[in-house]
Design a protein around this motif. Structure first.
Motif, PDB file in Angstrom:
ATOM      1  N   THR A  25      11.551  -4.975  -3.997  1.00 10.50           N
ATOM      2  CA  THR A  25      12.951  -5.363  -3.796  1.00 10.50           C
ATOM      3  C   THR A  25      13.809  -4.960  -4.988  1.00 10.50           C
ATOM      4  N   LEU A  26      13.286  -5.183  -6.186  1.00  5.91           N
ATOM      5  CA  LEU A  26      14.046  -4.816  -7.379  1.00  5.91           C
ATOM      6  C   LEU A  26      14.268  -3.309  -7.465  1.00  5.91           C
ATOM      7  N   VAL A  27      13.254  -2.531  -7.137  1.00  4.72           N
ATOM      8  CA  VAL A  27      13.392  -1.068  -7.135  1.00  4.72           C
ATOM      9  C   VAL A  27      14.444  -0.645  -6.112  1.00  4.72           C
ATOM     10  N   ALA A  28      14.368  -1.220  -4.914  1.00  6.40           N
ATOM     11  CA  ALA A  28      15.317  -0.859  -3.857  1.00  6.40           C
ATOM     12  C   ALA A  28      16.749  -1.213  -4.252  1.00  6.40           C
ATOM     13  N   ALA A  36      24.307   4.760  -4.154  1.00  5.70           N
ATOM     14  CA  ALA A  36      25.462   4.552  -3.278  1.00  5.70           C
ATOM     15  C   ALA A  36      26.721   4.213  -4.058  1.00  5.70           C
ATOM     16  N   GLY A  37      26.578   4.028  -5.370  1.00  2.00           N
ATOM     17  CA  GLY A  37      27.739   3.705  -6.187  1.00  2.00           C
ATOM     18  C   GLY A  37      28.271   2.310  -5.936  1.00  2.00           C
ATOM     19  N   LEU A  38      27.395   1.388  -5.527  1.00  2.00           N
ATOM     20  CA  LEU A  38      27.845   0.027  -5.246  1.00  2.00           C
ATOM     21  C   LEU A  38      28.035  -0.744  -6.542  1.00  2.00           C
ATOM     22  N   PRO A  39      29.102  -1.517  -6.661  1.00  6.67           N
ATOM     23  CA  PRO A  39      29.306  -2.308  -7.872  1.00  6.67           C
ATOM     24  C   PRO A  39      28.493  -3.591  -7.840  1.00  6.67           C
ATOM     25  N   PHE A  40      28.354  -4.201  -9.006  1.00  8.34           N
ATOM     26  CA  PHE A  40      27.747  -5.529  -9.116  1.00  8.34           C
ATOM     27  C   PHE A  40      26.343  -5.585  -8.506  1.00  8.34           C
ATOM     28  N   ARG A  41      25.513  -4.596  -8.834  1.00  8.20           N
ATOM     29  CA  ARG A  41      24.165  -4.572  -8.268  1.00  8.20           C
ATOM     30  C   ARG A  41      23.352  -5.787  -8.691  1.00  8.20           C
ATOM     31  N   GLU A  42      23.680  -6.387  -9.855  1.00  7.57           N
ATOM     32  CA  GLU A  42      22.886  -7.496 -10.342  1.00  7.57           C
ATOM     33  C   GLU A  42      23.113  -8.788  -9.552  1.00  7.57           C
ATOM     34  N   PHE A  43      24.098  -8.817  -8.657  1.00 10.35           N
ATOM     35  CA  PHE A  43      24.310 -10.023  -7.873  1.00 10.35           C
ATOM     36  C   PHE A  43      23.205 -10.234  -6.841  1.00 10.35           C
ATOM     37  N   VAL A  44      22.446  -9.194  -6.533  1.00 12.37           N
ATOM     38  CA  VAL A  44      21.380  -9.316  -5.553  1.00 12.37           C
ATOM     39  C   VAL A  44      20.153  -9.893  -6.246  1.00 12.37           C
ATOM     40  N   VAL A  45      19.752 -11.099  -5.868  1.00  9.90           N
ATOM     41  CA  VAL A  45      18.623 -11.775  -6.490  1.00  9.90           C
ATOM     42  C   VAL A  45      17.538 -11.986  -5.449  1.00  9.90           C
ATOM     43  N   VAL A  46      16.299 -11.720  -5.857  1.00  5.09           N
ATOM     44  CA  VAL A  46      15.175 -11.864  -4.943  1.00  5.09           C
ATOM     45  C   VAL A  46      15.026 -13.325  -4.515  1.00  5.09           C
ATOM     46  N   LYS A  47      14.785 -13.537  -3.239  1.00  3.86           N
ATOM     47  CA  LYS A  47      14.636 -14.889  -2.715  1.00  3.86           C
ATOM     48  C   LYS A  47      13.357 -15.531  -3.224  1.00  3.86           C
ATOM     49  N   ALA A  48      13.446 -16.799  -3.619  1.00  6.43           N
ATOM     50  CA  ALA A  48      12.323 -17.483  -4.261  1.00  6.43           C
ATOM     51  C   ALA A  48      11.673 -18.504  -3.322  1.00  6.43           C
ATOM     52  N   PHE A 150      11.068  -4.672 -16.501  1.00  9.23           N
ATOM     53  CA  PHE A 150      12.419  -4.874 -17.033  1.00  9.23           C
ATOM     54  C   PHE A 150      12.903  -3.618 -17.751  1.00  9.23           C
ATOM     55  N   GLY A 151      12.001  -2.940 -18.456  1.00  6.92           N
ATOM     56  CA  GLY A 151      12.395  -1.705 -19.114  1.00  6.92           C
ATOM     57  C   GLY A 151      12.777  -0.619 -18.126  1.00  6.92           C
ATOM     58  N   LEU A 152      11.971  -0.442 -17.094  1.00  2.87           N
ATOM     59  CA  LEU A 152      12.249   0.588 -16.087  1.00  2.87           C
ATOM     60  C   LEU A 152      13.508   0.267 -15.281  1.00  2.87           C
ATOM     61  N   TRP A 153      13.840  -0.999 -15.150  1.00  4.63           N
ATOM     62  CA  TRP A 153      15.070  -1.415 -14.465  1.00  4.63           C
ATOM     63  C   TRP A 153      16.292  -0.775 -15.120  1.00  4.63           C
ATOM     64  N   HIS A 154      16.203  -0.459 -16.410  1.00  4.18           N
ATOM     65  CA  HIS A 154      17.348   0.053 -17.154  1.00  4.18           C
ATOM     66  C   HIS A 154      17.408   1.582 -17.229  1.00  4.18           C
ATOM     67  N   VAL A 155      16.549   2.263 -16.487  1.00  3.34           N
ATOM     68  CA  VAL A 155      16.595   3.727 -16.499  1.00  3.34           C
ATOM     69  C   VAL A 155      17.951   4.233 -16.007  1.00  3.34           C
ATOM     70  N   THR A 156      18.374   3.772 -14.847  1.00  2.00           N
ATOM     71  CA  THR A 156      19.614   4.281 -14.258  1.00  2.00           C
ATOM     72  C   THR A 156      20.846   3.902 -15.080  1.00  2.00           C
ATOM     73  N   SER A 157      20.821   2.724 -15.696  1.00  2.75           N
ATOM     74  CA  SER A 157      21.996   2.296 -16.459  1.00  2.75           C
ATOM     75  C   SER A 157      22.088   2.976 -17.824  1.00  2.75           C
ATOM     76  N   SER A 158      21.025   3.683 -18.238  1.00  4.97           N
ATOM     77  CA  SER A 158      21.037   4.342 -19.548  1.00  4.97           C
ATOM     78  C   SER A 158      21.225   5.848 -19.448  1.00  4.97           C
ATOM     79  N   LEU A 159      21.606   6.363 -18.271  1.00  3.93           N
ATOM     80  CA  LEU A 159      21.735   7.808 -18.095  1.00  3.93           C
ATOM     81  C   LEU A 159      22.770   8.427 -19.028  1.00  3.93           C
ATOM     82  N   GLY A 160      23.859   7.711 -19.309  1.00  2.49           N
ATOM     83  CA  GLY A 160      24.886   8.255 -20.206  1.00  2.49           C
ATOM     84  C   GLY A 160      24.907   7.565 -21.552  1.00  2.49           C
ATOM     85  N   LEU A 161      23.772   7.026 -21.958  1.00  5.04           N
ATOM     86  CA  LEU A 161      23.730   6.215 -23.172  1.00  5.04           C
ATOM     87  C   LEU A 161      24.131   6.992 -24.418  1.00  5.04           C
TER      88      LEU A 161
END
Length: 234
Positions: A25-28, A36-48, A150-161
């Motif tokens: 789910t986190l990868v997806a 898709a260029g969707l904003p606020f991707r972090e609002f999606v939280v896995v159901k517990a 958690f480290g791999l989660w930040h691959v896409t957000s670090s593309l223009g680091l």
């Protein structure tokens, strides 16, 4: 005639399936939001569903301890970041173009970072994922899988680091090699940070502790960047 699986085996299998489902789910979420260029991707939280409050770090009896750890971590991070901003050899690493404006940095630190990043990520990684990993893999699995995820989660957000940070641009360059090095550095750094978040979550038994530490890293860093821009410009 085959022997039916034992209750322990079934529980472990369910636990593994839960871990895989959470990671999938986190990868997806990460890929779909960025592609898709969707904003606020972090609002999606896995159901517990099916997890206890204590497994998620949300048990009320542990909240005071978590708050104390979170406040202590915030003060410690603020002290280290302040020192980094004041030292000429390191202050240029805080020159992130994203936070060159002080008002935007303050709004990000107080509103955007806690709501869009810290709370959703901590609920997902140190809440649901860590609780699922604890059930099946224990301490080693929590630290290895949890911090790496958690480290791999930040691959896409670090593309223009490197392109957006003056210090990293000077150190690594802005070409393809520099960009790849920047991504690798970001993954390594956030993996280490993830291990720290896991440790403080386990130590305090409360999600409030990693929330405080995570917020301190991001928000204090944003404010430090803006103040460093103003100081060097003046």
């Amino acid at each position: 005639m085959s022997t039916p699986p034992s209750p322990t085996h079934r529980l472990r299998t369910r636990g593994v399936v839960r871990v895989v489902a959470v990671l999938g789910t986190l990868v997806a979420v990460n890929l779909v939001a960025n592609l898709a260029g969707l904003p606020f991707r972090e609002f999606v939280v896995v159901k517990a569903r099916g997890m206890h409050w204590s497994e998620l770090g949300l048990a009320a009896r542990h909240m005071p301890r978590g708050l104390a750890y979170g406040l202590a971590a915030t003060v410690a991070v603020a002290a280290v970041v302040t020192a980094g901003c004041l030292i000429p050899a390191t202050n240029h690493y805080f020159l992130s173009e994203r936070y060159s404006d002080l008002r935007l940095a303050a709004f990000s630190a107080l509103v955007l970072i806690p709501l869009q990043t810290v709370l959703p990520e901590e609920l997902a990684f140190r809440g649901v994922l860590q609780g699922a990993l604890e059930r099946v893999f224990g301490t080693v699995g929590v630290f290895v899988v949890g911090s790496l995820a958690f480290g791999l989660w930040h691959v896409t957000s670090s593309l223009g680091l490197t392109a957006g940070n003056a210090g990293l641009s000077a150190l690594l360059g802005t070409g393809l090699g520099g960009q790849l090095a920047g991504i690798g550095l970001a993954v390594a750094a956030t993996s280490v940070a993830g291990a720290g978040f896991i440790w403080i979550r386990r130590r305090s038994r409360s999600l409030l502790a990693p929330i405080g530490l995570h917020w301190a890293f991001n928000a204090v860093g944003a404010l430090a960047a803006a103040l460093t821009w103003r100081a060097l410009a003046g």
